[in-house]
Design a protein around this motif. Structure first.
Motif, PDB file in Angstrom:
ATOM      1  N   TRP A   1      28.908   9.787 -38.104  1.00  0.00           N
ATOM      2  CA  TRP A   1      29.109   8.703 -38.214  1.00  0.00           C
ATOM      3  C   TRP A   1      28.986   7.597 -37.285  1.00  0.00           C
ATOM      4  CZ3 TRP A   1      27.370   7.330 -42.423  1.00  0.00           C
ATOM      5  CH2 TRP A   1      28.453   7.900 -43.453  1.00  0.00           C
TER       6      TRP A   1
ATOM      7  N   ARG B   1      31.726   0.279 -36.483  1.00  0.00           N
ATOM      8  CA  ARG B   1      31.497   2.681 -35.796  1.00  0.00           C
ATOM      9  C   ARG B   1      32.100   2.226 -34.671  1.00  0.00           C
ATOM     10  NH1 ARG B   1      25.889   3.217 -38.781  1.00  0.00           N
ATOM     11  NH2 ARG B   1      26.553   3.492 -40.379  1.00  0.00           N
TER      12      ARG B   1
ATOM     13  N   TRP C   1      36.839   8.198 -43.279  1.00  0.00           N
ATOM     14  CA  TRP C   1      34.912   8.585 -43.746  1.00  0.00           C
ATOM     15  C   TRP C   1      35.017  10.194 -43.412  1.00  0.00           C
ATOM     16  CZ3 TRP C   1      32.577   4.782 -46.173  1.00  0.00           C
ATOM     17  CH2 TRP C   1      33.186   3.933 -45.847  1.00  0.00           C
TER      18      TRP C   1
ATOM     19  N   ARG D   1      28.499   1.667 -45.478  1.00  0.00           N
ATOM     20  CA  ARG D   1      29.002   0.828 -44.752  1.00  0.00           C
ATOM     21  C   ARG D   1      28.573   0.164 -44.065  1.00  0.00           C
ATOM     22  NH1 ARG D   1      31.804   5.070 -41.321  1.00  0.00           N
ATOM     23  NH2 ARG D   1      33.062   3.598 -40.705  1.00  0.00           N
TER      24      ARG D   1
ATOM     25  N   ASP E   1      29.444  -3.617 -46.309  1.00  0.00           N
ATOM     26  CA  ASP E   1      30.237  -4.153 -45.259  1.00  0.00           C
ATOM     27  C   ASP E   1      29.891  -4.506 -44.510  1.00  0.00           C
ATOM     28  OD1 ASP E   1      33.602  -4.008 -45.700  1.00  0.00           O
ATOM     29  OD2 ASP E   1      32.834  -3.340 -43.272  1.00  0.00           O
TER      30      ASP E   1
END
Length: 411
Positions: free
Chosen positions: A28, A46, A62, A88, A91
């Motif tokens: 990620w 992130r 996550w 994600r 979002d």
């Protein structure tokens, strides 16, 4: 080998480290924006300090999500990663998510928007969505509605999203282009059938374009020679043979590169586009123009529609110049969604000759299959003066096909 987090400082898109040292949480954090995260922690989730794993620990929220859904959905780890990554991304993409809920946008095309959004901070992402999925219909200069992201194929959507990113943050696109050659590669893997091998490569655009132009030109020479023989190759087969012959030094060819330039050029333009290849930063264009032995041909584009600006006189049967003009304008078969290259299509009169003239306003490229459909299956076609074709089914449903927007080839 797999992805690992990027080092501090100016972000890099991808790094590598051995598989045995991988944790899913690192993947990620490697998908970072080309810019460093804002000091106040705004921007992509992130990048915010509270969303990163603590020192010596893992991102509990996550890290193992993909591991939980993979066996439930019978997915590989990579496929599960992509599902979670899309979730994600959504979002930060409320309009994209709404379009998916309404059934107007599938997950793959939504993922293309998410991929481009990864390089932008939250306010810029909002602008990106406004450009791709506006609240109010956008009209072109002819007063017709321009399809939004939900009405585009994946290839055109990717190109439009990248152009939008270039408009929103051209510096970010330039930085991505500067770093991109570091990730060049070529590898082979077993083919889908015994005795065959697949080639995969990612090369800088300026050299890739020269290589592809050579392969395509030699392939078409092969097809011309085959016309006089019983053994006739397809264009795909001829290109495969041409690539190997050029690599092994068994052939040579002279070809031409085409550059597409809007007229008038926009101020602060990021680069010039090569059809089928993508955007070339202006610095690369300078090197290509001044240091390339391959001849260059410039296509002047309408900055609004992306269509080639060109006109030719009429004749009964299209001459070489007229045929080239029509095929250049259309790019592919003009049936909605058909991707057969115009160079391999028939040129058909929209209004049957002699009722209609043989000129650009009454000629279109159609593949042999859709040529038969037009004349044998009860479909009707009409074309506007600017080249927009409307196909009407036997039941009266209209489908629109527009001339090639060469800016879409930036994907």
């Amino acid at each position: 080998m797999t992805w690992q987090p990027c080092p501090p400082g100016p972000a890099k898109l991808w790094c590598w480290r051995p598989r045995e040292s991988r944790t899913r949480s690192t993947r990620w954090r490697c998908r970072r924006s080309p810019r460093s995260p804002p000091a106040n922690g705004s921007g992509c989730r992130r990048h915010r300090p509270e969303c990163r794993a603590p020192a010596g620990g893992t991102d509990d929220e996550w890290e193992f999500v993909a591991d939980r859904i993979a066996p439930l959905l019978c997915l590989t780890g990579r496929a599960a990663d992509l599902r979670v990554a899309l979730a994600r991304d959504l979002d930060r993409l409320p309009r994209t998510l709404a379009a998916m809920r309404e059934g107007r946008l599938d997950s793959y095309r939504a993922g293309l928007i998410g991929t481009e959004a990864q390089h932008l901070c939250d306010p810029q992402v909002a602008v990106l969505e406004e450009m791709l999925l506006p609240d109010e219909p956008v009209l072109d200069r002819f007063g017709r509605e321009v399809p939004d992201a939900a009405g585009l194929t994946s290839t055109k959507l990717k190109a439009r999203a990248r152009r939008a990113v270039a408009h929103i943050d051209p510096d970010a696109l330039r930085r991505r282009a500067e770093r991109a050659p570091e990730g060049r590669f070529v590898f082979t893997r077993p083919g889908t059938e015994p005795g065959m091998t697949q080639w995969c490569a990612d090369q800088p655009t300026h050299v890739s374009a020269q290589a592809w132009a050579a392969i395509d030109a030699l392939a078409r020479d092969y097809l011309a020679r085959d016309a006089a023989t019983a053994h006739r190759r397809t264009l795909d087969q001829a290109r495969a043979d041409a690539m190997i012959d050029l690599i092994l030094g068994h052939a040579s060819v002279t070809t031409v590169l085409e550059l597409t330039v809007p007229v008038p050029s926009e101020p602060g333009i990021v680069g010039v586009e090569l059809p089928r290849h993508g955007i070339l930063p202006m610095e690369v264009v300078d090197r290509l123009v001044n240091g390339c032995d391959t001849p260059l041909r410039r296509l002047l584009l309408d900055p609004v529609t992306g269509q080639v600006l060109r006109s030719d006189p009429t004749t009964y049967r299209p001459n070489a110049a007229l045929a080239r003009a029509v095929r250049t304008r259309d790019g592919t078969c003009r049936f909605p969604g058909c991707a057969v290259a115009a160079t391999g299509c028939d040129l058909d009169h929209v209004v049957r000759f002699p009722d209609g003239p043989t000129d650009e306003a009454n000629l279109m490229a159609v593949c042999r299959h859709h040529h038969r459909l037009k004349h044998q299956a009860g479909w009707r076609v009409r074309m506007s003066p600017d080249g927009v074709c409307t196909w009407t089914t036997p039941s009266g449903v209209d489908h629109v096909s527009r001339p090639r927007d060469y800016r879409d080839l930036a994907a």
